[in-house]
Each structure stands twice: as structure tokens, then as C-alpha cells.
Design an enzyme around this catalytic site. Structure first.
Site, PDB file in Angstrom:
ATOM      1  CE  LYS A  23      -1.876   1.711   3.988  1.00 18.18           C
ATOM      2  NZ  LYS A  23      -1.603   3.144   4.173  1.00 18.18           N
ATOM      3  CG  ASN A  24       2.341   2.778   3.567  1.00 24.09           C
ATOM      4  OD1 ASN A  24       1.187   3.147   3.357  1.00 24.09           O
ATOM      5  ND2 ASN A  24       2.789   2.512   4.772  1.00 24.09           N
ATOM      6  NE  ARG A  94       0.083  11.886   7.099  1.00 24.06           N
ATOM      7  CZ  ARG A  94       0.020  13.093   7.626  1.00 24.06           C
ATOM      8  NH1 ARG A  94      -1.141  13.676   7.807  1.00 24.06           N
ATOM      9  NH2 ARG A  94       1.106  13.714   7.969  1.00 24.06           N
ATOM     10  CB  CYS A 118      -4.293   6.225  10.825  1.00 20.37           C
ATOM     11  SG  CYS A 118      -4.752   4.826   9.802  1.00 20.37           S
ATOM     12  NE  ARG A 123       0.057  10.376  10.327  1.00 22.49           N
ATOM     13  CZ  ARG A 123      -0.265   9.319   9.607  1.00 22.49           C
ATOM     14  NH1 ARG A 123      -1.503   8.861   9.620  1.00 22.49           N
ATOM     15  NH2 ARG A 123       0.631   8.712   8.853  1.00 22.49           N
ATOM     16  N   PRO A 124       2.645  16.180  11.708  1.00 25.00           N
ATOM     17  CG  PRO A 124       4.658  16.733  12.756  1.00 25.00           C
ATOM     18  CD  PRO A 124       3.508  15.766  12.812  1.00 25.00           C
ATOM     19  CB  ILE A 125       3.612  18.019   6.356  1.00 25.37           C
ATOM     20  CG1 ILE A 125       2.828  19.327   6.275  1.00 25.37           C
ATOM     21  CG2 ILE A 125       2.685  16.836   6.330  1.00 25.37           C
ATOM     22  CD1 ILE A 125       2.246  19.556   4.874  1.00 25.37           C
ATOM     23  CG  ASP A 126       7.912  19.790  10.931  1.00 27.26           C
ATOM     24  OD1 ASP A 126       7.113  18.837  11.052  1.00 27.26           O
ATOM     25  OD2 ASP A 126       9.035  19.803  11.461  1.00 27.26           O
ATOM     26  CG  ASP A 310       2.363   1.330   9.700  1.00 24.19           C
ATOM     27  OD1 ASP A 310       2.118   2.163  10.595  1.00 24.19           O
ATOM     28  OD2 ASP A 310       2.523   1.653   8.508  1.00 24.19           O
ATOM     29  NE  ARG A 401      -7.304   4.462   5.116  1.00 25.87           N
ATOM     30  CZ  ARG A 401      -6.371   4.729   6.024  1.00 25.87           C
ATOM     31  NH1 ARG A 401      -6.670   4.799   7.291  1.00 25.87           N
ATOM     32  NH2 ARG A 401      -5.124   4.958   5.644  1.00 25.87           N
TER      33      ARG A 401
HETATM   34  C1  UD1 Z   1       4.316   6.546   6.902  1.00 20.37           C
HETATM   35  C2  UD1 Z   1       3.281   5.462   6.689  1.00 20.37           C
HETATM   36  C3  UD1 Z   1       2.645   5.082   8.025  1.00 20.37           C
HETATM   37  C4  UD1 Z   1       3.744   4.707   9.044  1.00 20.37           C
HETATM   38  C5  UD1 Z   1       4.828   5.779   9.117  1.00 20.37           C
HETATM   39  C6  UD1 Z   1       6.005   5.369   9.969  1.00 20.37           C
HETATM   40  C7  UD1 Z   1       2.468   6.004   4.477  1.00 20.37           C
HETATM   41  C8  UD1 Z   1       1.349   6.513   3.650  1.00 20.37           C
HETATM   42  N1  UD1 Z   1       2.256   5.984   5.788  1.00 20.37           N
HETATM   43  O1  UD1 Z   1       3.637   7.672   7.444  1.00 20.37           O
HETATM   44  O2  UD1 Z   1       1.788   3.983   7.815  1.00 20.37           O
HETATM   45  O3  UD1 Z   1       3.169   4.544  10.326  1.00 20.37           O
HETATM   46  O4  UD1 Z   1       5.330   6.078   7.800  1.00 20.37           O
HETATM   47  O5  UD1 Z   1       6.584   4.183   9.477  1.00 20.37           O
HETATM   48  O6  UD1 Z   1       3.509   5.583   3.983  1.00 20.37           O
HETATM   49  N2  UD1 Z   1       7.339  13.876  11.449  1.00 20.37           N
HETATM   50  C9  UD1 Z   1       7.633  15.188  11.755  1.00 20.37           C
HETATM   51  N3  UD1 Z   1       7.583  16.121  10.757  1.00 20.37           N
HETATM   52  C10 UD1 Z   1       7.276  15.781   9.466  1.00 20.37           C
HETATM   53  C11 UD1 Z   1       6.982  14.440   9.156  1.00 20.37           C
HETATM   54  C12 UD1 Z   1       7.025  13.506  10.168  1.00 20.37           C
HETATM   55  O7  UD1 Z   1       7.915  15.512  12.896  1.00 20.37           O
HETATM   56  O8  UD1 Z   1       7.254  16.676   8.599  1.00 20.37           O
HETATM   57  C13 UD1 Z   1       7.367  12.856  12.519  1.00 20.37           C
HETATM   58  C14 UD1 Z   1       6.003  12.250  12.764  1.00 20.37           C
HETATM   59  O9  UD1 Z   1       5.254  13.006  13.681  1.00 20.37           O
HETATM   60  C15 UD1 Z   1       6.351  10.875  13.297  1.00 20.37           C
HETATM   61  C16 UD1 Z   1       7.663  10.546  12.585  1.00 20.37           C
HETATM   62  O10 UD1 Z   1       8.159  11.773  12.065  1.00 20.37           O
HETATM   63  O11 UD1 Z   1       6.602  10.944  14.690  1.00 20.37           O
HETATM   64  C17 UD1 Z   1       7.535   9.555  11.454  1.00 20.37           C
HETATM   65  O12 UD1 Z   1       6.573  10.000  10.522  1.00 20.37           O
HETATM   66  P1  UD1 Z   1       6.663   9.646   8.958  1.00 20.37           P
HETATM   67  O13 UD1 Z   1       7.730   8.626   8.753  1.00 20.37           O
HETATM   68  O14 UD1 Z   1       6.730  10.912   8.197  1.00 20.37           O
HETATM   69  O15 UD1 Z   1       5.248   8.971   8.714  1.00 20.37           O
HETATM   70  P2  UD1 Z   1       4.315   9.096   7.450  1.00 20.37           P
HETATM   71  O16 UD1 Z   1       5.161   9.242   6.227  1.00 20.37           O
HETATM   72  O17 UD1 Z   1       3.233  10.083   7.690  1.00 20.37           O
END
Ligand code: UD1
Length: 420
Positions: A23-24, A94, A118, A123-126, A310, A401
Site C-alpha cells: 500500500k505505502n 494521507r 489514521c 502528524r506534522p509535515i514541517d 504499523d 483501506r
Molecule cells: C508513513 C506510513 C505510516 C507509518 C509511518 C512510519 C504512508 C502513507 N504511511 O507515514 O503507515 O506509520 O510512515 O513508518 O507511507 N514527522 C515530523 N515532521 C514531518 C513528518 C514527520 O515531525 O514533517 C514525525 C512524525 O510526527 C512521526 C515521525 O516523524 O513521529 C515519522 O513519521 P513519517 O515517517 O513521516 O510517517 P508518514 O510518512 O506520515
């Protein structure tokens, strides 16, 4: 669409389960197919809700998608007619956030409605944004939940991720393949699906080196030719879920069409717990005899190659069937234990404190429980398979999903599960 699953527990799962495409990886690869400059054929695409929604979004944006068979599409992005992904659907999943990198690379500008997914805390995107800014993304705005970014010039740069992030690594890669010059992502995530997205892009003419290590170097190309086929890797989390189900039901399951290397974080722990694990070239067999007992052990979720977050809910459920006291430390997400109250309703003896869950092995009893997100939902089904009596899992949309043909695959290996 089915709304609940009804499970009669205590049936050992036996036989073979074929693992679907990841999926991812598929979410990243579909977004990558949107950035290239011609049609591409994507094989081993899982037929699940998240993918269906992302493909609908791509079509709304003008891409042409043809289904060649049940798991293969041809995606032609040359007909995309907007850089604005702002329909309601975008906020449902997501994975739609990969369109940020994809469109920034393609059009040098993008507007995107904030993505959903989820809920396990902030879930920041900074880090994604920091990466885009390093490449020249400016004129940033965030109005009514719509993020807009524009780059007069997209230029390769060094980016350091202070937290290892799967999403940021893929998103920056998607923009960087079309930037001028070289981008280096330091402290990149190493998950198998990052390597898969990079392999897809390289097949379509990109120049990405080092995916799978923590330094990824991307040399931008003005045109990515595409017009090739690519097969998505098997889903590591789906495979892990069935391996855990085999152990918790004292079954004997062989998961086929997987990459054993990707499963090492789980296989090592299953062996430590006392399960029989046998690796083949592209399969893994997990078995536990009826009178054997699982031993409680400790887990800590970490970015790959650590233990995957996961699989955390399914594994915490497995610990309820072990003898002794097991521990689960969730170190990736700040709030991924909310489902535990559902397990407690089934009789689980679990105490949580912040990022730690302490699990005292004790038998589960059937109950009505709620699938509060995708993997928590899989954990509820895992619990139901092991529990005495009947378990009803509600809100199973969350499970659909991410698991292709979930009910059919489970029924075929002896589970007593039906849609209600
Ligand atoms: C992806 C997976 C999700 C999995 C996660 C961790 C997809 C669609 N989803 O989510 O199933 O649980 O990887 O293996 O592939 N963070 C920040 N700033 C950012 C981005 C992330 O602080 O800009 C932090 C998050 O809060 C979290 C950590 O980094 O604590 C890991 O997040 P990330 O690896 O980015 O997860 P996703 O890509 O959202």
C-alpha cells in the site's frame, strides 16, 4: 459496503496466503507516475480503498487511468490540467500529500487540501516543507486548510531531516527528480517502499542513488521519459499481520510472494517468542503447535530496519497470548495506543504509561470492538481470531483501506469470519 466483521475465535489458520502489493509503496509510486512525462504501467497494485481514492483524485486532476487487469494500471499524466488538488477526496487519505512533491516538481507550483489518514497524534509535515523550501519552494501559504507552494526556480540542495520521516523523504525525492542539479537528503528514511519509489523513478529515467541508506542523492532531469512497466513490492505490513495471526491462532501459515529480508524485524521477534519460522526464497512459514506457548518479550518501534510501528497494534495483541509480561514501546507516533481500551474490553491485561504498554498474557474473550484505524482494526481481527467465542469488529471500512481481499484470504486459511 460491509460495516462489520463477525468472527468465531479459536480456529487455527492453516495453508497459504498470497501477499498483495505494498500500500505505502503504491501511494508513492502513483504520485511518482504523476510527475513523469509519459504514461507508465504499474503492476501488483493492491485493490484497496486508499489506492482507489488516490486514483480517483488523479483522474479528477486530469490523468488518464486504464485498468489493464485487476492489479495493473496504465497511468498517463500528460493530460493533467491543473496544479490544484483541493477536492474533498484529497483530505480523506494521507497518501495524497505526495502530490505536493509531485506537482512542485512538475509545475513548480501546487495547492493541496491538507491530507487525512489514521489519527495517532500530531502528524506534522514541517519536514516536507523544509525540504521544498531548500529546493526553492517559496510563496508558501496555508489558507482554509489548503497549502500552496510556488518555486520560481527549483534547484537541487542539501536537506537534513532532523526526524527520520518516510513521507518527507519520498516527497522531497518527488520534487527533486525534476529540480536543476543535485539534491542530497541526509538522515533519509530507509523503508523498503522508499527504495521502491526510487526504483520506479529510476526505471522512468530519474537518477536517484542511495535509496535504502540514510543519504539519498538525486540528480534532477528536465524530462523523465516513462513509457515503461514497473511491479510494486509486496506489502510488508500485510505479510506481518498474517504471520502474527498464524502465531496467535497456533496455526501453520505460509505467506507467499513476499521479500523475506523485509520481514526480518518481525521474524527475529517471532523466533524469540518461540514460534517456528521458516524462510523460503519468496515465502515465510510461521507455525506454532497447539501445546506450545509463546514467550513474552519486549518490542520498541523504530524506523526501518527497526520494528515497524504499523505492526505495533497487531503485536501488542500477540503479547496478550504470550506467557509472562511483555512490553511494547511506541517510539514513532505519540499516540498510537488508543485501541488498547478495545483489547481491554476483550479481557486483555494491559497497562499503558505514555509510550509504554505493559502486557500481562491472559486469554481474550469475544466482544464487540471498534476498528479505530487501519492497523488497530487489523489488531481487533487478530484478537477476535484468538478469542474464546464471538467477536464483532465494527467500522471495518478502516481495515478495507489497507488489506486486499481480507475476508476471502482469511476464510481460505480456515478463519471463521464473515461480513455482517
Ligand atoms: C508513513 C506510513 C505510516 C507509518 C509511518 C512510519 C504512508 C502513507 N504511511 O507515514 O503507515 O506509520 O510512515 O513508518 O507511507 N514527522 C515530523 N515532521 C514531518 C513528518 C514527520 O515531525 O514533517 C514525525 C512524525 O510526527 C512521526 C515521525 O516523524 O513521529 C515519522 O513519521 P513519517 O515517517 O513521516 O510517517 P508518514 O510518512 O506520515
Amino acid at each position: 459496503m460491509a460495516d462489520k466483521y463477525i468472527i468465531q475465535g479459536k480456529r487455527a489458520l492453516k495453508g497459504e496466503v498470497q501477499i498483495s502489493g505494498s500500500k505505502n509503496a503504491a501511494l508513492g509510486i502513483i504520485a511518482a507516475a504523476m510527475v513523469v512525462d509519459g504514461p507508465s504501467v504499474i503492476e501488483n497494485l493492491p485493490q484497496i480503498q486508499d489506492i482507489k481514492v488516490l486514483l480517483e483524485i488523479c483522474q479528477e486532476l486530469g490523468a488518464e487511468i486504464d485498468w489493464i487487469n485487476g492489479n495493473t494500471i496504465r497511468l498517463d499524466p500528460t493530460t493533467i490540467n491543473t496544479h490544484q488538488a483541493i477536492s474533498e477526496k484529497v483530505s480523506k487519505i494521507r497518501g495524497s500529500y505526495y502530490l505536493l512533491g509531485s506537482f512542485l516538481g512538475k509545475f513548480r507550483k501546487v495547492s493541496l487540501l491538507m491530507p487525512g489518514g489514521c489519527d495517532f497524534g500530531a502528524r506534522p509535515i514541517d519536514l516536507h516543507i523544509k525540504g521544498f523550501q531548500a529546493l526553492g519552494g517559496g510563496n508558501m501559504s496555508d489558507e482554509n486548510g489548503v497549502i500552496s507552494i510556488e518555486a520560481n526556480q527549483l534547484k537541487g540542495a542539501g536537506v537534513f531531516l532532523d526526524t527520520v520521516s518516510v513521507g518527507a523523504t519520498i516527497n522531497i525525492m518527488l520534487a527533486a527528480v525534476k529540480a536543476e542539479g543535485v539534491t542530497v537528503i541526509n538522515n533519509a528514511a530507509k523503508e523498503p517502499h522508499i527504495v521502491d519509489v526510487a526504483n520506479f523513478l529510476n526505471t522512468m529515467g530519474a537518477d536517484i542513488r542511495g535509496a535504502g541508506t540514510d543519504v539519498i542523492k538525486i540528480t534532477g532531469r528536465p524530462v523523465l521519459e516513462a513509457n515503461r512497466s514497473y511491479t510494486i513490492i509486496p506489502d510488508q505490513i500485510e505479510a506481518g499481520t498474517y504471520m502474527i495471526m498464524a502465531a496467535i491462532t497456533h496455526g501453520d501459515l505460509t505467506c507467499t510472494n513476499l521479500i523475506p529480508k523485509h520481514m526480518e524485524p518481525l521474524t527475529a521477534k517471532l523466533i524469540e517468542m518461540g514460534a517456528m519460522v521458516q524462510e523460503g526464497d519468496d515465502s515465510i512459514r510461521v507455525a506454532l503447535l497447539p501445546n506450545d506457548h509463546l514467550k513474552a518479550v519486549s518490542f520498541k518501534t523504530m524506523p526501518y530496519p527497526g520494528f515497524p510501528t504499523d505492526l505495533q497494534p497487531q503485536t501488542t495483541t500477540l503479547l496478550t497470548a504470550a506467557q509472562g509480561t511483555g512490553r511494547m514501546i511506541e517510539s514513532v507516533w505519540e499516540n498510537r495506543f488508543q485501541y488498547i481500551e478495545q483489547l481491554q474490553a476483550m479481557g486483555a491485561n494491559i497497562v499503558t504509561s505514555g509510550k509504554l504498554a505493559v502486557v500481562q498474557g491472559s486469554p481474550l474473550k469475544g466482544a464487540t470492538v471498534f476498528a479505530r484505524d487501519l492497523r488497530a482494526g487489523a489488531a481487533m481481527v487478530t484478537a477476535g481470531l484468538a478469542a474464546e467465542g464471538e467477536t464483532t469488529v465494527t467500522n471495518v471500512y478502516a481495515i478495507q483501506r489497507g488489506y486486499e481481499n481480507f475476508i476471502e484470504k482469511l476464510q481460505a486459511v480456515g478463519a471463521d469470519i464473515k461480513v455482517g
